[in-house]
Design an enzyme around this catalytic site. Structure first.
Site, PDB file in Angstrom:
ATOM      1  CG  HIS A  59      11.348   5.453   9.291  1.00 29.14           C
ATOM      2  ND1 HIS A  59      11.464   6.403   8.300  1.00 29.14           N
ATOM      3  CD2 HIS A  59      10.665   4.415   8.747  1.00 29.14           C
ATOM      4  CE1 HIS A  59      10.866   5.942   7.205  1.00 29.14           C
ATOM      5  NE2 HIS A  59      10.373   4.748   7.455  1.00 29.14           N
ATOM      6  NE  ARG A  66       3.899   9.776   4.530  1.00 26.79           N
ATOM      7  CZ  ARG A  66       4.623  10.714   3.941  1.00 26.79           C
ATOM      8  NH1 ARG A  66       4.242  11.971   3.979  1.00 26.79           N
ATOM      9  NH2 ARG A  66       5.721  10.405   3.285  1.00 26.79           N
ATOM     10  CD  GLU A  99       0.441  -6.499   3.199  1.00 27.30           C
ATOM     11  OE1 GLU A  99       0.607  -5.336   2.844  1.00 27.30           O
ATOM     12  OE2 GLU A  99       1.034  -7.002   4.166  1.00 27.30           O
ATOM     13  CG  ASP A 155      -0.149  -0.223   2.525  1.00 26.52           C
ATOM     14  OD1 ASP A 155       1.073  -0.010   2.530  1.00 26.52           O
ATOM     15  OD2 ASP A 155      -0.780  -0.597   3.536  1.00 26.52           O
ATOM     16  CD  GLU A 212       0.660   4.433   4.551  1.00 32.41           C
ATOM     17  OE1 GLU A 212      -0.257   5.114   5.081  1.00 32.41           O
ATOM     18  OE2 GLU A 212       1.865   4.701   4.717  1.00 32.41           O
ATOM     19  CG  HIS A 226       7.219   4.100  10.024  1.00 31.08           C
ATOM     20  ND1 HIS A 226       6.467   4.349   8.906  1.00 31.08           N
ATOM     21  CD2 HIS A 226       7.061   2.785  10.282  1.00 31.08           C
ATOM     22  CE1 HIS A 226       5.901   3.226   8.504  1.00 31.08           C
ATOM     23  NE2 HIS A 226       6.234   2.262   9.322  1.00 31.08           N
TER      24      HIS A 226
HETATM   25  C1  UD1 Z   1       6.817   4.982   3.358  1.00 35.40           C
HETATM   26  C2  UD1 Z   1       5.412   4.490   3.029  1.00 35.40           C
HETATM   27  C3  UD1 Z   1       4.786   3.780   4.227  1.00 35.40           C
HETATM   28  C4  UD1 Z   1       5.705   2.686   4.740  1.00 35.40           C
HETATM   29  C5  UD1 Z   1       7.061   3.290   5.037  1.00 35.40           C
HETATM   30  C6  UD1 Z   1       7.980   2.158   5.433  1.00 35.40           C
HETATM   31  C7  UD1 Z   1       4.157   5.866   1.442  1.00 35.40           C
HETATM   32  C8  UD1 Z   1       3.196   6.963   1.276  1.00 35.40           C
HETATM   33  N1  UD1 Z   1       4.538   5.607   2.696  1.00 35.40           N
HETATM   34  O1  UD1 Z   1       6.726   6.034   4.331  1.00 35.40           O
HETATM   35  O2  UD1 Z   1       3.575   3.174   3.821  1.00 35.40           O
HETATM   36  O3  UD1 Z   1       5.161   2.156   5.944  1.00 35.40           O
HETATM   37  O4  UD1 Z   1       7.587   3.913   3.855  1.00 35.40           O
HETATM   38  O5  UD1 Z   1       9.154   2.610   5.996  1.00 35.40           O
HETATM   39  O6  UD1 Z   1       4.551   5.229   0.489  1.00 35.40           O
HETATM   40  N2  UD1 Z   1      14.369   8.471   3.922  1.00 35.40           N
HETATM   41  C9  UD1 Z   1      15.733   8.343   3.765  1.00 35.40           C
HETATM   42  N3  UD1 Z   1      16.235   7.125   3.412  1.00 35.40           N
HETATM   43  C10 UD1 Z   1      15.457   6.035   3.219  1.00 35.40           C
HETATM   44  C11 UD1 Z   1      14.071   6.192   3.395  1.00 35.40           C
HETATM   45  C12 UD1 Z   1      13.523   7.414   3.745  1.00 35.40           C
HETATM   46  O7  UD1 Z   1      16.488   9.291   3.940  1.00 35.40           O
HETATM   47  O8  UD1 Z   1      15.977   4.973   2.906  1.00 35.40           O
HETATM   48  C13 UD1 Z   1      13.814   9.815   4.319  1.00 35.40           C
HETATM   49  C14 UD1 Z   1      13.810  10.802   3.152  1.00 35.40           C
HETATM   50  O9  UD1 Z   1      14.139  12.064   3.646  1.00 35.40           O
HETATM   51  C15 UD1 Z   1      12.356  10.762   2.692  1.00 35.40           C
HETATM   52  C16 UD1 Z   1      11.625  10.537   3.996  1.00 35.40           C
HETATM   53  O10 UD1 Z   1      12.465   9.648   4.733  1.00 35.40           O
HETATM   54  O11 UD1 Z   1      11.970  11.954   2.056  1.00 35.40           O
HETATM   55  C17 UD1 Z   1      10.234   9.992   3.872  1.00 35.40           C
HETATM   56  O12 UD1 Z   1      10.158   8.884   3.012  1.00 35.40           O
HETATM   57  P1  UD1 Z   1       8.754   8.516   2.260  1.00 35.40           P
HETATM   58  O13 UD1 Z   1       9.001   7.377   1.333  1.00 35.40           O
HETATM   59  O14 UD1 Z   1       8.153   9.740   1.682  1.00 35.40           O
HETATM   60  O15 UD1 Z   1       7.753   8.085   3.380  1.00 35.40           O
HETATM   61  P2  UD1 Z   1       7.844   7.139   4.591  1.00 35.40           P
HETATM   62  O16 UD1 Z   1       7.365   7.948   5.738  1.00 35.40           O
HETATM   63  O17 UD1 Z   1       9.175   6.495   4.666  1.00 35.40           O
HETATM   64  N1  UDP Z   2      12.457  -3.579   9.785  1.00 32.79           N
HETATM   65  C1  UDP Z   2      13.831  -3.678   9.618  1.00 32.79           C
HETATM   66  N2  UDP Z   2      14.635  -2.852  10.356  1.00 32.79           N
HETATM   67  C2  UDP Z   2      14.137  -1.949  11.244  1.00 32.79           C
HETATM   68  C3  UDP Z   2      12.732  -1.835  11.392  1.00 32.79           C
HETATM   69  C4  UDP Z   2      11.921  -2.664  10.632  1.00 32.79           C
HETATM   70  O1  UDP Z   2      14.311  -4.497   8.828  1.00 32.79           O
HETATM   71  O2  UDP Z   2      14.913  -1.231  11.868  1.00 32.79           O
HETATM   72  C5  UDP Z   2      11.576  -4.450   8.982  1.00 32.79           C
HETATM   73  C6  UDP Z   2      10.481  -5.170   9.736  1.00 32.79           C
HETATM   74  O3  UDP Z   2      10.927  -6.424  10.208  1.00 32.79           O
HETATM   75  C7  UDP Z   2       9.375  -5.296   8.701  1.00 32.79           C
HETATM   76  C8  UDP Z   2       9.555  -4.080   7.842  1.00 32.79           C
HETATM   77  O4  UDP Z   2      10.881  -3.591   8.105  1.00 32.79           O
HETATM   78  O5  UDP Z   2       9.567  -6.423   7.845  1.00 32.79           O
HETATM   79  C9  UDP Z   2       8.522  -3.060   8.233  1.00 32.79           C
HETATM   80  O6  UDP Z   2       8.863  -1.824   7.713  1.00 32.79           O
HETATM   81  P1  UDP Z   2       8.192  -0.500   8.206  1.00 32.79           P
HETATM   82  O7  UDP Z   2       7.851  -0.625   9.661  1.00 32.79           O
HETATM   83  O8  UDP Z   2       9.111   0.576   7.796  1.00 32.79           O
HETATM   84  O9  UDP Z   2       6.894  -0.404   7.285  1.00 32.79           O
HETATM   85  P2  UDP Z   2       5.381  -0.923   7.415  1.00 32.79           P
HETATM   86  O10 UDP Z   2       5.397  -2.399   7.608  1.00 32.79           O
HETATM   87  O11 UDP Z   2       4.767  -0.185   8.555  1.00 32.79           O
HETATM   88  O12 UDP Z   2       4.763  -0.509   6.133  1.00 32.79           O
END
Ligand code: UD1
Ligand code: UDP
Length: 368
Positions: A230, A199, A112, A90, A126, A197
């Site tokens: 995160h 939103r 999923e 999602d 999501e 993490h």
């Molecule tokens: C996204 C997903 C959320 C998922 C989460 C898992 C959407 C809308 N949201 O949220 O469903 O649960 O990922 O973690 O798709 N960033 C880094 N390095 C990384 C990843 C993120 O620096 O490897 C920072 C960046 O500044 C980025 C910010 O995190 O702009 C937010 O990332 P974004 O993909 O927009 O949303 P998430 O909150 O991570």
């Molecule tokens: N996870 C990981 N390292 C971490 C935190 C989470 O590998 O420090 C794994 C966790 O086991 C799960 C996935 O990341 O498989 C979940 O990711 P996240 O919580 O970012 O996203 P969500 O499941 O809420 O979409």
């Protein structure tokens, strides 16, 4: 794939399809919505994308990442010209993959499928992403019977819904014995793992979560609280501000997936707003307190291995205290079998996908 959870839950499907490389070509396309966290998650499975669109920008808005991912995925689909597109979950990357496939009239399979809170604000965005993916999907790989019922209630024909279990259970079981990490060997007391993490929890809800952790540290002198941060700066700054000075709080960089699985197993109790962690913890009998107002994963709550506690500081402290001090309440939660799958979801998806391509392969009875 685009984010950490996409990678972890898609990896078992990719690896399963690669076992059939004599009859089907499988290409892994990354939007690069995440950078470090995505690479880390794929590396746990020794996977490298065949094409990385490398789209992440710091502070990206939902509209920005959506526009860029849709445009670039459309070009990628033109280049690769697949017979079938698959995407999981999602996230924005998943929604864009579904929409790009739809615009090119390429059949789309949603992994999923059917998770719902029926509240577009929780989780945001999501709930919209997965509903939109369902509108265009030809095949819906539902992790549970409940998810399948949601789809049928929305008018999806039962012939296109397959109850497979969650591919996340495949992933966690595959990696359960991979890590050599020995987390906090010097600590003899209880260990509580916390991840947040989402939103809708940014700001005050996250502050309440952090303050609840502080109260629990004051109340339980043998407690260690471990918080993998995160990568999103919006999330980590607040947690560092609230918990950075606490002696028995450990704010750590996100461990890679195999080490994180080892950390879950090392933990006595898990507090999380993550979707994936809610599903994985029961695979090892670890009770979960869900830091959200609603969950699309009520199966764990009904089964008794998870509790929905929201983000009220008092409620989190009360429920965590109970589990940290009442051995019977703890045992009742930890002995429940996981309702999320049996580790064979990817095989079921492979069987259906190959059949749709006119290729017969080893059948796998669906998950019930
Ligand atoms: C996204 C997903 C959320 C998922 C989460 C898992 C959407 C809308 N949201 O949220 O469903 O649960 O990922 O973690 O798709 N960033 C880094 N390095 C990384 C990843 C993120 O620096 O490897 C920072 C960046 O500044 C980025 C910010 O995190 O702009 C937010 O990332 P974004 O993909 O927009 O949303 P998430 O909150 O991570
Ligand atoms: N996870 C990981 N390292 C971490 C935190 C989470 O590998 O420090 C794994 C966790 O086991 C799960 C996935 O990341 O498989 C979940 O990711 P996240 O919580 O970012 O996203 P969500 O499941 O809420 O979409």
């Amino acid at each position: 794939v685009g984010t950490r959870p996409d990678a972890i839950k898609t990896a078992p499907v990719v690896m399963e399809l690669l076992r059939y490389s004599d009859v089907v070509d499988t290409s892994l396309i990354s939007t690069g919505q995440h950078r470090e966290m995505l690479a880390q998650a794929l590396a746990a499975f020794d996977l490298v994308p065949d094409e990385d669109l490398n789209l992440m920008q710091h502070g990206q808005s939902l509209a920005e990442i959506t526009c860029r991912a849709l445009a670039r995925l459309d070009e990628a689909l033109q280049r690769w010209s697949p017979n079938i597109v698959l995407a999981q979950g999602d996230t924005t990357s998943t929604f864009c993959a579904a929409l790009a496939a739809f615009y090119r009239q390429t059949p789309f399979g949603h992994i999923e499928a059917g998770l719902r809170t029926h509240d577009l604000s929780h989780p945001f965005p999501e709930e919209f992403n997965r509903r939109a993916a369902a509108v265009v999907a030809r095949w819906h790989f539902a992790p549970t019977q409940r998810a399948a019922r949601h789809l049928e209630a929305e008018g999806v024909g039962p012939d296109s819904v397959f109850v497979t279990g969650n591919t996340g259970t495949d992933a966690v079981l595959q990696l359960a014995s991979r890590s050599e990490a020995n987390w906090f060997p010097e600590h003899r007391g209880k260990l509580m793992l916390v991840t947040t993490h989402r939103r809708e929890n940014w700001g005050e809800p996250q502050r309440a979560i952090a303050r609840a952790c502080r109260t629990l540290l004051e109340r339980f002198a043998d407690l260690l609280v471990v918080v993998p941060l995160h990568a999103n700066p919006a999330v980590r700054e607040l947690l560092v501000e609230e918990l950075g000075q606490c002696e028995r709080a450990r704010l750590i960089e996100p461990p890679d997936y195999a080490d994180f699985v080892a950390l879950m197993r090392r933990s006595d109790l898990i507090l999380t707003d993550s979707g994936g962690v809610q599903e994985e913890a029961p695979a090892f009998g670890r009770p979960v307190l869900v830091l959200r107002e609603t969950t699309e994963r009520p199966e764990g709550i009904e089964a008794g291995c998870a509790q929905l506690v929201g983000t009220s500081q008092e409620r989190i402290v009360a429920e965590a205290s109970r589990l940290l001090s009442d051995a019977e309440a703890y045992a009742a939660m930890s002995r429940v079998a996981s309702p999320y799958g049996d580790g064979r979801a990817a095989r079921r998806i492979r069987y259906v996908v190959l059949r749709e391509l006119g290729i017969s392969s080893d059948a796998e009875p669906m998950w019930t």
